[in-house]
Scaffold this motif. Structure first.
Motif, short mmCIF file in Angstrom:
data_model
loop_
_atom_site.label_atom_id
_atom_site.label_comp_id
_atom_site.label_asym_id
_atom_site.label_seq_id
_atom_site.Cartn_x
_atom_site.Cartn_y
_atom_site.Cartn_z
N LEU A 1 68.03 103.60 71.93
CA LEU A 1 68.90 104.40 70.14
C LEU A 1 68.15 103.59 69.44
O LEU A 1 66.89 102.68 69.48
N LEU A 2 67.55 104.49 68.60
CA LEU A 2 67.14 104.79 67.19
C LEU A 2 68.69 104.74 66.69
O LEU A 2 68.67 105.33 65.53
N ALA A 3 68.48 103.34 65.94
CA ALA A 3 70.10 103.70 64.16
C ALA A 3 69.37 102.88 63.12
O ALA A 3 67.67 102.58 62.74
N THR A 4 69.70 104.06 61.68
CA THR A 4 68.22 104.30 61.33
C THR A 4 69.39 104.40 59.76
O THR A 4 70.55 104.56 59.77
N HIS B 1 65.01 109.85 76.64
CA HIS B 1 65.47 109.50 75.82
C HIS B 1 66.18 109.26 75.10
O HIS B 1 66.50 108.12 74.74
N VAL B 2 66.07 109.75 73.50
CA VAL B 2 66.42 109.02 72.43
C VAL B 2 67.70 110.05 71.25
O VAL B 2 68.66 111.08 71.22
N SER B 3 68.35 108.16 71.04
CA SER B 3 69.82 108.70 70.60
C SER B 3 69.18 108.09 69.35
O SER B 3 69.03 106.94 68.70
N ILE B 4 69.19 109.15 67.68
CA ILE B 4 69.22 108.39 66.82
C ILE B 4 70.59 108.37 65.93
O ILE B 4 71.08 109.50 65.89
#
Length: 148
Positions: free
Chosen positions: A50-53, A76-79
């Motif tokens: 998880l990448l929260a930005t 798998h990257v969730s933004i």
């Protein structure tokens, strides 16, 4: 009421209104945009990150580079935008990365709340700041930059 007192109160009132206007304008100008959710390598069988930005020219350019670098990897990257962290279960991810900005001398309250609610989870945090000041800095910060 005496005329000098009345004039003084008017001047103080006008100064207060100007001050509040400047502060609100500064907050609005410096506030981050909300980004669209994105998925990279959704079918990957490796780690789920998880990448929260937040949205800004700098962060958008970093996210563009992350998308390029991660394309085709078995991750798998969730933004998502940091404003949506209250809907996230950190345990659904192998790694969590928070890429946020210090605003008004602290990171956004919802980011702090997410970190506090998930103290047992390995969360990596990268922070950007205009001023370089951050009085309430948590212990485990992976990176800090003055570009925001």
């Amino acid at each position: 009421m005496k005329k000098p007192l009345k004039i003084s109160l008017i001047v103080v009132g006008i100064a207060a209104v100007i001050f509040v206007g400047v502060m609100l304008s500064y907050r609005f100008i410096k506030s981050m945009d909300v980004i669209e959710n994105a998925e990279i390598n959704q079918a990957a069988t490796g780690n789920h990150v998880l990448l929260a930005t937040q949205g800004s020219k700098f962060k958008d350019s970093v996210m563009d580079q992350v998308k390029k670098d991660m394309e085709g990897k078995n991750v798998h990257v969730s933004i998502i935008d940091t404003t949506k962290l209250d809907k996230v279960k950190a345990d659904d991810y192998d790694k969590v990365v928070l890429f946020t900005t210090v605003q008004s001398n602290d990171i956004p309250e919802n980011v702090s709340a997410f970190m506090n609610a998930n103290k047992n989870k390995s969360i990596h945090i990268a922070v950007t700041a205009d001023s370089g000041r951050w009085d309430n800095k948590p212990k485990d910060i992976d990176a800090i930059s003055e570009a925001s």
